[in-house]
Design an enzyme around this catalytic site. Structure first.
Site, PDB file in Angstrom:
ATOM      1  N   VAL A   1       0.799  -1.217   0.000  1.00 41.45           N
ATOM      2  CA  VAL A   1       0.000   0.000   0.000  1.00 41.45           C
ATOM      3  C   VAL A   1       0.836   1.273   0.000  1.00 41.45           C
ATOM      4  CG1 VAL A   1      -0.200   0.300   2.512  1.00 41.45           C
ATOM      5  CG2 VAL A   1      -2.124   0.933   1.031  1.00 41.45           C
ATOM      6  N   TYR A   2       2.138   1.180   0.259  1.00 40.05           N
ATOM      7  CA  TYR A   2       2.954   2.391   0.309  1.00 40.05           C
ATOM      8  C   TYR A   2       3.038   3.029  -1.079  1.00 40.05           C
ATOM      9  CZ  TYR A   2       4.719   0.822   4.909  1.00 40.05           C
ATOM     10  OH  TYR A   2       4.846   0.416   6.210  1.00 40.05           O
ATOM     11  N   SER A   3       2.558   4.272  -1.150  1.00 43.48           N
ATOM     12  CA  SER A   3       2.570   5.026  -2.409  1.00 43.48           C
ATOM     13  C   SER A   3       1.991   4.198  -3.549  1.00 43.48           C
ATOM     14  CB  SER A   3       3.985   5.507  -2.747  1.00 43.48           C
ATOM     15  OG  SER A   3       4.469   6.381  -1.752  1.00 43.48           O
TER      16      SER A   3
ATOM     17  N   GLY B   1       1.906   1.117  -4.303  1.00 42.34           N
ATOM     18  CA  GLY B   1       2.745   0.100  -4.925  1.00 42.34           C
ATOM     19  C   GLY B   1       4.066   0.599  -5.451  1.00 42.34           C
TER      20      GLY B   1
END
Length: 321
Positions: A58-60, A62
């Site tokens: 979920v960070y940025s 993908g």
């Protein structure tokens, strides 16, 4: 660099958190650092001996996984790297776009591997507890991910100790792959994990890899100071309270008296706890990495520890949502 065991793996006692790196136009991290600016920090971490890297799908949206995968391919040997990612957060709108169902886990491990450019991750973690899915469904799916060769080990993140204990019991009862790590919220400003989660991990031999060991940077600067991240980090704004100011001031006092950075003091306090395996540290400036490495050799006195801990007040549970 010093190394320790996480399950059977050798990991650096500092883990590089990859949430700092990602396309700032994607997802909900507008403060993240784009790829070309990120790569020198990742390279420097590897050169410093760090072999443990933690990201999440979920960070940025993908893009953190993509940046992580390309950099590690260019700067390191895959067999020496311990690569961790996470699953749970929303990756697309509509039904089945988030969570810990069997369907979601199977879809997201494949998507993460594609973005990371690897055949497997060393540590696949559930980013949060998903009460909407039967626990047995989630745990069996994770077991099958390991048996398929797509992950070597599995871990968990912030939840209540009773939930983690139930998961460990269920895994043992069914002969499924067991969680080997807990990535939880723990630092000088938030010590609620000392009540139940840390003793549980110590008893069960679970590695502890805390997130936000510097309290979103609050432990490294004056209480009223702001950054680009603090101005846009909605989640981070929910974690700490005004009474924490006194602890921040105590960290500054100890650091000034010893002639070291505040980050070294805060990390040294964390690292002296024998249940801690490796704090997950974000690095966006050269001195961030220098401070993290230096903290491994910096020792606080018992009097300094008592001072740092003296102003702590109980907090409501923060970081599970």
């Amino acid at each position: 660099m010093r190394y320790t065991k996480l399950a059977g793996m050798d990991v650096s006692e500092i883990c590089l958190g990859m949430m700092s790196y990602g396309d700032p136009s994607l997802g909900n991290h507008p403060w993240s650092m784009p790829e070309e600016e990120s790569r020198p920090f990742i390279k420097a971490a590897i050169e410093a001996g760090i072999n443990f890297f933690d990201t999440a799908n979920v960070y940025s949206a993908g893009s953190s996984e993509e940046i992580t995968g390309r950099a590690l391919k260019d700067f390191a040997r895959r067999e020496e790297i311990v690569l961790a990612t996470k699953v749970h957060g929303r990756m697309r709108p509509g039904v089945n776009g988030a969570g810990l169902s069997r369907k979601a886990i199977f879809a997201e491990i494949d998507a993460s591997l594609q973005r990371l450019g690897t055949d497997y991750v060393d540590l696949y973690q559930i980013h949060r507890f998903d009460a909407s899915v039967p626990l047995e469904e989630t745990l069996e799916a994770l077991h099958d991910v390991v048996k398929s060769g797509k992950a070597r080990y599995i871990g968990a993140s912030s939840m209540y100790a009773w939930q983690f204990a139930k998961a460990l019991f269920t895994q043992r009862q069914n002969g499924w792959t067991r969680f080997v790590s807990m990535q939880n919220h723990y630092n000088l400003l938030y010590r609620e994990e000392e009540r139940e989660m840390l003793p549980l991990c110590a008893d069960q031999g679970i590695a502890v890899i805390p997130w936000s060991p510097l309290a979103r940077g609050r432990l490294t600067r004056d209480w009223d100071a702001t950054t680009a991240r603090t101005e846009t980090d909605e989640f981070g704004s929910t974690l700490y309270v005004e009474s924490d100011r006194a602890i921040v001031e105590q960290v500054a006092s100890v650091a000034a008296a010893r002639g070291v950075s505040r980050a070294q003091v805060a990390l040294a306090w964390l690292l002296r706890n024998p249940v801690i395996t490796a704090p997950i540290v974000g690095v966006t400036k050269p001195h961030h990495l220098d401070d993290a490495v230096a903290a491994l050799e910096f020792e606080l006195t018992d009097d300094e520890v008592r001072l740092l801990e003296s102003a702590y007040e109980p907090h409501r549970i923060a970081g599970h949502a």
